[in-house]
Design a protein around this motif. Structure first.
Motif, PDB file in Angstrom:
ATOM      1  N   LEU A   1      14.026 -36.679 -15.199  1.00  0.00           N
ATOM      2  CA  LEU A   1      12.871 -37.546 -14.997  1.00  0.00           C
ATOM      3  C   LEU A   1      12.748 -38.497 -16.172  1.00  0.00           C
ATOM      4  CD1 LEU A   1      10.278 -34.879 -13.763  1.00  0.00           C
ATOM      5  CD2 LEU A   1      11.901 -36.249 -12.420  1.00  0.00           C
ATOM      6  N   ALA A   2      12.572 -39.773 -15.885  1.00  0.00           N
ATOM      7  CA  ALA A   2      12.441 -40.798 -16.920  1.00  0.00           C
ATOM      8  C   ALA A   2      10.978 -41.188 -17.041  1.00  0.00           C
ATOM      9  CB  ALA A   2      13.282 -42.018 -16.563  1.00  0.00           C
ATOM     10  N   ARG A   3      10.454 -41.020 -18.240  1.00  0.00           N
ATOM     11  CA  ARG A   3       9.051 -41.359 -18.496  1.00  0.00           C
ATOM     12  C   ARG A   3       8.953 -42.405 -19.598  1.00  0.00           C
ATOM     13  NH1 ARG A   3       5.551 -38.206 -15.884  1.00  0.00           N
ATOM     14  NH2 ARG A   3       6.335 -36.237 -15.048  1.00  0.00           N
ATOM     15  N   SER A   4       8.051 -43.344 -19.383  1.00  0.00           N
ATOM     16  CA  SER A   4       7.739 -44.354 -20.382  1.00  0.00           C
ATOM     17  C   SER A   4       6.228 -44.335 -20.569  1.00  0.00           C
ATOM     18  CB  SER A   4       8.202 -45.731 -19.905  1.00  0.00           C
ATOM     19  OG  SER A   4       7.869 -46.718 -20.857  1.00  0.00           O
ATOM     20  N   ALA A   5       5.805 -44.107 -21.794  1.00  0.00           N
ATOM     21  CA  ALA A   5       4.379 -43.989 -22.097  1.00  0.00           C
ATOM     22  C   ALA A   5       3.702 -42.966 -21.185  1.00  0.00           C
ATOM     23  CB  ALA A   5       3.693 -45.351 -22.003  1.00  0.00           C
ATOM     24  N   GLY A   6       4.419 -41.872 -20.904  1.00  0.00           N
ATOM     25  CA  GLY A   6       3.881 -40.798 -20.081  1.00  0.00           C
ATOM     26  C   GLY A   6       4.004 -41.002 -18.582  1.00  0.00           C
ATOM     27  N   ARG A   7       4.317 -42.210 -18.169  1.00  0.00           N
ATOM     28  CA  ARG A   7       4.391 -42.548 -16.733  1.00  0.00           C
ATOM     29  C   ARG A   7       5.802 -42.303 -16.207  1.00  0.00           C
ATOM     30  NH1 ARG A   7       5.334 -48.315 -14.879  1.00  0.00           N
ATOM     31  NH2 ARG A   7       5.486 -48.079 -12.638  1.00  0.00           N
ATOM     32  N   LEU A   8       5.910 -41.681 -15.033  1.00  0.00           N
ATOM     33  CA  LEU A   8       7.205 -41.494 -14.390  1.00  0.00           C
ATOM     34  C   LEU A   8       7.670 -42.846 -13.868  1.00  0.00           C
ATOM     35  CD1 LEU A   8       9.395 -39.480 -13.455  1.00  0.00           C
ATOM     36  CD2 LEU A   8       8.156 -39.320 -11.289  1.00  0.00           C
ATOM     37  N   VAL A   9       8.763 -43.358 -14.439  1.00  0.00           N
ATOM     38  CA  VAL A   9       9.281 -44.666 -14.027  1.00  0.00           C
ATOM     39  C   VAL A   9      10.602 -44.554 -13.279  1.00  0.00           C
ATOM     40  CG1 VAL A   9       8.084 -45.967 -15.827  1.00  0.00           C
ATOM     41  CG2 VAL A   9      10.397 -45.093 -16.259  1.00  0.00           C
ATOM     42  N   GLY A  10      11.213 -43.377 -13.321  1.00  0.00           N
ATOM     43  CA  GLY A  10      12.477 -43.226 -12.619  1.00  0.00           C
ATOM     44  C   GLY A  10      13.010 -41.821 -12.699  1.00  0.00           C
ATOM     45  N   LEU A  11      14.124 -41.630 -12.008  1.00  0.00           N
ATOM     46  CA  LEU A  11      14.837 -40.359 -12.107  1.00  0.00           C
ATOM     47  C   LEU A  11      16.317 -40.604 -11.890  1.00  0.00           C
ATOM     48  CD1 LEU A  11      15.857 -39.062  -9.178  1.00  0.00           C
ATOM     49  CD2 LEU A  11      13.497 -38.473  -8.966  1.00  0.00           C
ATOM     50  N   ALA A  12      17.088 -39.688 -12.419  1.00  0.00           N
ATOM     51  CA  ALA A  12      18.537 -39.721 -12.237  1.00  0.00           C
ATOM     52  C   ALA A  12      18.988 -38.325 -11.850  1.00  0.00           C
ATOM     53  CB  ALA A  12      19.231 -40.162 -13.523  1.00  0.00           C
ATOM     54  N   ALA A  13      19.837 -38.259 -10.839  1.00  0.00           N
ATOM     55  CA  ALA A  13      20.443 -36.990 -10.442  1.00  0.00           C
ATOM     56  C   ALA A  13      21.910 -37.055 -10.847  1.00  0.00           C
ATOM     57  CB  ALA A  13      20.306 -36.780  -8.946  1.00  0.00           C
ATOM     58  N   THR A  14      22.354 -36.047 -11.579  1.00  0.00           N
ATOM     59  CA  THR A  14      23.731 -36.027 -12.050  1.00  0.00           C
ATOM     60  C   THR A  14      24.430 -34.740 -11.613  1.00  0.00           C
ATOM     61  OG1 THR A  14      23.184 -35.004 -14.181  1.00  0.00           O
ATOM     62  CG2 THR A  14      23.158 -37.418 -14.084  1.00  0.00           C
ATOM     63  N   LEU A  15      25.736 -34.826 -11.547  1.00  0.00           N
ATOM     64  CA  LEU A  15      26.591 -33.670 -11.275  1.00  0.00           C
ATOM     65  C   LEU A  15      27.596 -33.560 -12.411  1.00  0.00           C
ATOM     66  CD1 LEU A  15      27.409 -34.159  -7.487  1.00  0.00           C
ATOM     67  CD2 LEU A  15      26.125 -32.269  -8.487  1.00  0.00           C
ATOM     68  N   ALA A  16      27.817 -32.364 -12.898  1.00  0.00           N
ATOM     69  CA  ALA A  16      28.761 -32.158 -13.996  1.00  0.00           C
ATOM     70  C   ALA A  16      30.193 -32.447 -13.563  1.00  0.00           C
ATOM     71  CB  ALA A  16      28.652 -30.736 -14.526  1.00  0.00           C
ATOM     72  N   HIS A  17      30.447 -32.329 -12.246  1.00  0.00           N
ATOM     73  CA  HIS A  17      31.780 -32.577 -11.712  1.00  0.00           C
ATOM     74  C   HIS A  17      31.650 -32.906 -10.230  1.00  0.00           C
ATOM     75  CE1 HIS A  17      31.395 -28.554 -10.001  1.00  0.00           C
ATOM     76  NE2 HIS A  17      30.981 -28.195 -11.188  1.00  0.00           N
ATOM     77  N   HIS A  18      32.701 -33.439  -9.654  1.00  0.00           N
ATOM     78  CA  HIS A  18      32.707 -33.795  -8.230  1.00  0.00           C
ATOM     79  C   HIS A  18      32.407 -32.534  -7.413  1.00  0.00           C
ATOM     80  CE1 HIS A  18      34.065 -35.186  -4.318  1.00  0.00           C
ATOM     81  NE2 HIS A  18      34.018 -36.432  -4.807  1.00  0.00           N
ATOM     82  N   PRO A  19      31.571 -32.641  -6.377  1.00  0.00           N
ATOM     83  CA  PRO A  19      31.202 -31.446  -5.607  1.00  0.00           C
ATOM     84  C   PRO A  19      32.338 -30.855  -4.775  1.00  0.00           C
ATOM     85  CG  PRO A  19      30.225 -33.410  -4.645  1.00  0.00           C
ATOM     86  CD  PRO A  19      30.868 -33.833  -5.933  1.00  0.00           C
ATOM     87  N   ASP A  20      33.410 -31.597  -4.573  1.00  0.00           N
ATOM     88  CA  ASP A  20      34.560 -31.080  -3.829  1.00  0.00           C
ATOM     89  C   ASP A  20      35.522 -30.434  -4.820  1.00  0.00           C
ATOM     90  OD1 ASP A  20      36.822 -30.551  -2.363  1.00  0.00           O
ATOM     91  OD2 ASP A  20      36.998 -32.559  -1.509  1.00  0.00           O
ATOM     92  N   PRO A  21      35.678 -29.092  -4.762  1.00  0.00           N
ATOM     93  CA  PRO A  21      36.548 -28.428  -5.732  1.00  0.00           C
ATOM     94  C   PRO A  21      38.007 -28.886  -5.647  1.00  0.00           C
ATOM     95  CG  PRO A  21      35.591 -26.834  -4.175  1.00  0.00           C
ATOM     96  CD  PRO A  21      35.057 -28.181  -3.832  1.00  0.00           C
TER      97      PRO A  21
END
Length: 176
Positions: free
Chosen positions: A66-86
């Motif tokens: 969750l990305a916050r600026s001055a306490g306000r939620l301004v965005g989010l990023a979803a990440t994966l440590a690796h490709h979901p296909d093994p």
């Protein structure tokens, strides 16, 4: 601006935070019309967002930031440590979603969140990052290319078979 990992409490997402995230999603109905991720992009519910986030977090090595600026939620990023296909021979982590409050587009939050995610990955010793952009979203493609991401190939996404472009950005090591 700060990035905070979204951490479920007793297996559930905290209600107030979930309400904030749902409001963030709701501002982005134009994106969700392109993606087809929700049946009624102009009426995204808290329950739909909770299910979507649970799906994101179900992947091994997944993180929602969750990305916050001055306490306000301004965005989010979803990440994966690796490709979901093994079976994929892919050493890089992936950015699965970068979502910025649509009422604050073109104010630099997207660039700032992308840079913070890259810094986080670089600090973890990662040497590159990948993502896929839906081909029906030329603004997103232009955004990522402006951030230094280079086109690798065309593909279909794993979820719905949508046409997309896969991009990669090398992450230079941190300087002492």
């Amino acid at each position: 601006m700060i990035l905070q990992p979204l951490v479920p409490v007793d297996g559930a997402l905290p209600g107030p935070v979930l309400t904030e995230i749902a409001a963030l999603y709701a501002t982005n109905h134009a994106f969700f019309e392109l993606s087809g991720d929700f049946p009624a992009p102009d009426r995204i519910t808290v329950e739909q967002v909770a299910a979507s986030l649970a799906d994101e977090l179900a992947h091994d090595g997944a993180e929602v930031l969750l990305a916050r600026s001055a306490g306000r939620l301004v965005g989010l990023a979803a990440t994966l440590a690796h490709h979901p296909d093994p079976a994929a021979e892919d050493p890089d982590p992936w950015i699965g979603l970068l979502l910025i409050d649509a009422t604050a587009h073109r104010e630099g939050y997207g660039r700032a969140v992308a840079a913070l995610v890259e810094d986080r990955l670089r600090t973890a010793g990662r040497t590159g990052v990948r993502l896929a952009v839906l081909d029906n979203n030329p603004k997103a493609l232009a955004f990522w290319q402006a951030q230094g991401y280079q086109v690798m190939r065309k593909a279909k996404d794993r979820e719905l078979g949508r046409e997309c472009t896969v991009l990669r950005k090398p992450l230079a090591p941190e300087r002492p």
